[in-house]
Design a protein around this motif. Structure first.
Motif, PDB file in Angstrom:
ATOM      1  N   ASP A  34       0.654  -1.104  -0.003  1.00 53.20           N
ATOM      2  CA  ASP A  34       0.086   0.060  -0.094  1.00 53.20           C
ATOM      3  C   ASP A  34       0.931   1.324   0.005  1.00 53.20           C
ATOM      4  N   VAL A  35       2.026   1.146   0.668  1.00 53.04           N
ATOM      5  CA  VAL A  35       2.993   2.405   0.853  1.00 53.04           C
ATOM      6  C   VAL A  35       3.456   2.528  -0.700  1.00 53.04           C
ATOM      7  N   ALA A  36       3.885   1.413  -1.323  1.00 47.77           N
ATOM      8  CA  ALA A  36       4.403   1.661  -2.632  1.00 47.77           C
ATOM      9  C   ALA A  36       3.580   1.951  -3.575  1.00 47.77           C
ATOM     10  N   ARG A  37       2.232   1.551  -3.496  1.00 48.17           N
ATOM     11  CA  ARG A  37       1.270   2.064  -4.475  1.00 48.17           C
ATOM     12  C   ARG A  37       1.138   3.687  -4.073  1.00 48.17           C
ATOM     13  N   ARG A  38       0.971   3.927  -2.943  1.00 46.25           N
ATOM     14  CA  ARG A  38       0.506   5.426  -3.000  1.00 46.25           C
ATOM     15  C   ARG A  38       1.601   6.443  -3.168  1.00 46.25           C
ATOM     16  N   ALA A  39       2.842   5.843  -2.836  1.00 45.70           N
ATOM     17  CA  ALA A  39       4.042   6.571  -3.420  1.00 45.70           C
ATOM     18  C   ALA A  39       4.481   6.409  -4.716  1.00 45.70           C
ATOM     19  N   ASP A  40       3.854   5.527  -5.396  1.00 43.49           N
ATOM     20  CA  ASP A  40       4.112   5.209  -6.825  1.00 43.49           C
ATOM     21  C   ASP A  40       5.608   4.820  -7.034  1.00 43.49           C
ATOM     22  N   LEU A  41       6.021   3.920  -6.318  1.00 41.38           N
ATOM     23  CA  LEU A  41       7.179   3.486  -6.310  1.00 41.38           C
ATOM     24  C   LEU A  41       7.227   1.866  -6.366  1.00 41.38           C
ATOM     25  N   HIS A  42       8.242   1.246  -6.926  1.00 40.15           N
ATOM     26  CA  HIS A  42       8.384  -0.300  -6.854  1.00 40.15           C
ATOM     27  C   HIS A  42       8.535  -0.561  -5.335  1.00 40.15           C
ATOM     28  N   VAL A  43       7.993  -1.839  -5.161  1.00 40.43           N
ATOM     29  CA  VAL A  43       7.850  -2.454  -3.761  1.00 40.43           C
ATOM     30  C   VAL A  43       9.447  -2.593  -3.145  1.00 40.43           C
ATOM     31  N   ALA A  44      10.297  -2.991  -3.785  1.00 37.92           N
ATOM     32  CA  ALA A  44      11.728  -3.190  -3.401  1.00 37.92           C
ATOM     33  C   ALA A  44      12.533  -1.856  -3.101  1.00 37.92           C
ATOM     34  N   THR A  45      12.189  -0.705  -3.895  1.00 35.01           N
ATOM     35  CA  THR A  45      12.616   0.594  -3.573  1.00 35.01           C
ATOM     36  C   THR A  45      11.992   1.132  -2.350  1.00 35.01           C
ATOM     37  N   THR A  46      10.753   0.925  -2.319  1.00 37.03           N
ATOM     38  CA  THR A  46      10.004   1.211  -0.802  1.00 37.03           C
ATOM     39  C   THR A  46      10.414   0.851   0.260  1.00 37.03           C
ATOM     40  N   GLN A  47      10.570  -0.548   0.107  1.00 38.57           N
ATOM     41  CA  GLN A  47      11.218  -1.155   1.262  1.00 38.57           C
ATOM     42  C   GLN A  47      12.491  -0.559   1.912  1.00 38.57           C
ATOM     43  N   ARG A  48      13.386  -0.553   0.872  1.00 36.05           N
ATOM     44  CA  ARG A  48      14.797   0.058   1.205  1.00 36.05           C
ATOM     45  C   ARG A  48      14.474   1.526   1.835  1.00 36.05           C
ATOM     46  N   ILE A  49      13.667   2.328   1.471  1.00 36.72           N
ATOM     47  CA  ILE A  49      13.246   3.496   1.869  1.00 36.72           C
ATOM     48  C   ILE A  49      12.703   3.482   3.513  1.00 36.72           C
ATOM     49  N   LEU A  50      11.739   2.540   3.606  1.00 39.07           N
ATOM     50  CA  LEU A  50      11.354   2.405   4.822  1.00 39.07           C
ATOM     51  C   LEU A  50      12.377   1.934   5.885  1.00 39.07           C
ATOM     52  N   ASN A  51      13.434   1.139   5.445  1.00 41.81           N
ATOM     53  CA  ASN A  51      14.392   0.612   6.276  1.00 41.81           C
ATOM     54  C   ASN A  51      15.232   1.743   6.809  1.00 41.81           C
ATOM     55  N   VAL A  52      15.335   2.516   6.038  1.00 45.14           N
ATOM     56  CA  VAL A  52      16.287   3.649   6.392  1.00 45.14           C
ATOM     57  C   VAL A  52      15.446   4.670   7.245  1.00 45.14           C
ATOM     58  N   LEU A  53      14.158   5.188   6.880  1.00 46.37           N
ATOM     59  CA  LEU A  53      13.347   6.050   7.836  1.00 46.37           C
ATOM     60  C   LEU A  53      13.183   5.210   9.287  1.00 46.37           C
ATOM     61  N   ILE A  54      12.854   3.719   9.347  1.00 43.97           N
ATOM     62  CA  ILE A  54      12.535   3.163  10.460  1.00 43.97           C
ATOM     63  C   ILE A  54      14.244   3.387  11.307  1.00 43.97           C
ATOM     64  N   GLU A  55      15.122   3.321  10.777  1.00 44.29           N
ATOM     65  CA  GLU A  55      16.474   3.307  11.338  1.00 44.29           C
ATOM     66  C   GLU A  55      16.612   4.861  11.929  1.00 44.29           C
ATOM     67  N   ARG A  56      16.089   5.719  11.328  1.00 40.62           N
ATOM     68  CA  ARG A  56      16.082   7.240  11.617  1.00 40.62           C
ATOM     69  C   ARG A  56      15.114   7.460  12.570  1.00 40.62           C
ATOM     70  N   GLY A  57      14.029   6.773  12.699  1.00 42.74           N
ATOM     71  CA  GLY A  57      12.889   7.098  13.635  1.00 42.74           C
ATOM     72  C   GLY A  57      11.901   7.631  12.970  1.00 42.74           C
ATOM     73  N   TYR A  58      11.896   8.139  11.604  1.00 39.37           N
ATOM     74  CA  TYR A  58      10.731   8.670  10.987  1.00 39.37           C
ATOM     75  C   TYR A  58       9.618   7.685  10.654  1.00 39.37           C
ATOM     76  N   ALA A  59      10.028   6.347  10.618  1.00 37.89           N
ATOM     77  CA  ALA A  59       9.038   5.295  10.391  1.00 37.89           C
ATOM     78  C   ALA A  59       9.202   4.272  11.628  1.00 37.89           C
ATOM     79  N   ALA A  60       7.946   3.542  11.492  1.00 40.43           N
ATOM     80  CA  ALA A  60       7.772   2.449  12.642  1.00 40.43           C
ATOM     81  C   ALA A  60       7.035   1.197  12.017  1.00 40.43           C
TER      82      ALA A  60
END
Length: 251
Positions: A34-60
């Motif tokens: 759902d995140v990938a679809r709403r951001a209009d990104l590939h799932v793999a790209t979205t996963q990499r971004i989410l991993n960084v955001l989680i590490e920095r505390g901007y996503a959980a």
């Protein structure tokens, strides 16, 4: 060793903000797809971004999906502490709420939305609580006091994306209707809203302008039966005076 180009780095940054924007706008945890679809990104790209955001505390990551992280709260706090507009506006909002008995609010524009950055409850508070940081539409209510001053290209984008729509009152609004409404707001410097976003709520808003810059919008709102039609002229005058007072206090 290969390094990423400046253009590639900027694309990555844009995509990260797209994902963060999706998390900001959601009211419930989202699955990766759902995140990938709403951001209009590939799932793999979205996963990499989410991993960084989680590490920095901007996503959980919760059991049911992804949400915005606690670091966003710290960023918001830093803004509120350092933002000159909210500091100088607070005593004006307090006076406005005391004078009108209505809830006084301060909004700033973020892209094609508005964000609440300060609020003072009046004697007759609204039946719903709107938290600081809430992102709201730019084409309804107080948002129109900001939308009216958009550059032509952004204004056309807003109108194209938001119309046609139906206000909570049941009133149908076309692109021409919204364009005419925003022209009137720009000409008069205020917006009067009757049951546009929330049923039986009246709001009066005015643009805070410093020279050619639009700093934000100040608004008062209350139950629809509180300010009568006879009160509108007085309330418009009070809100415009408050907007001018805030602008005068800004460097």
């Amino acid at each position: 060793m290969a390094t990423s180009s400046p253009a590639s780095a900027m694309r990555s940054l844009d995509r990260a903000f797209d994902v963060l924007g999706v998390l900001e706008d959601t009211r419930q945890p989202l699955r990766l797809s759902d995140v990938a679809r709403r951001a209009d990104l590939h799932v793999a790209t979205t996963q990499r971004i989410l991993n960084v955001l989680i590490e920095r505390g901007y996503a959980a990551k919760e059991e049911t999906g992804y949400v915005a992280g606690p670091a966003a709260v710290a960023t918001a706090h830093a803004f509120l502490v350092n933002n000159r507009l909210s500091q100088v506006a607070l005593p004006v909002l307090q006076e406005l709420a005391a004078t009108t008995d209505l809830t006084a609010s301060l909004y700033v524009r973020v892209a094609l939305s508005r964000v609440l950055i300060a609020r003072v409850q009046g004697r007759n508070p609204l039946r719903y609580q709107l938290p600081i940081g809430e992102k709201l539409p730019l084409h309804l209510g107080a948002g129109k006091a900001l939308a009216a001053w958009l550059p032509d290209t952004e204004l056309r984008t807003l109108i194209d994306r938001s119309t046609p729509f139906t206000r909570i009152s049941g009133e149908h609004v076309t692109a021409d209707d919204l364009a005419a409404d925003l022209r009137h707001v720009k000409e008069t410097g205020y917006a009067l809203s009757l049951s546009e976003r929330v049923l039986n709520v009246t709001a009066v808003s005015a643009t805070i302008r410093h020279g050619e810059d639009v700093l934000g919008a100040v608004s008062i709102s209350g139950p629809g039966d509180e300010p009568t039609e006879d009160d509108h002229a007085r309330l418009i005058s009070e809100v415009r005076r408050a907007a001018d007072a805030i602008a005068a206090r800004c460097p």
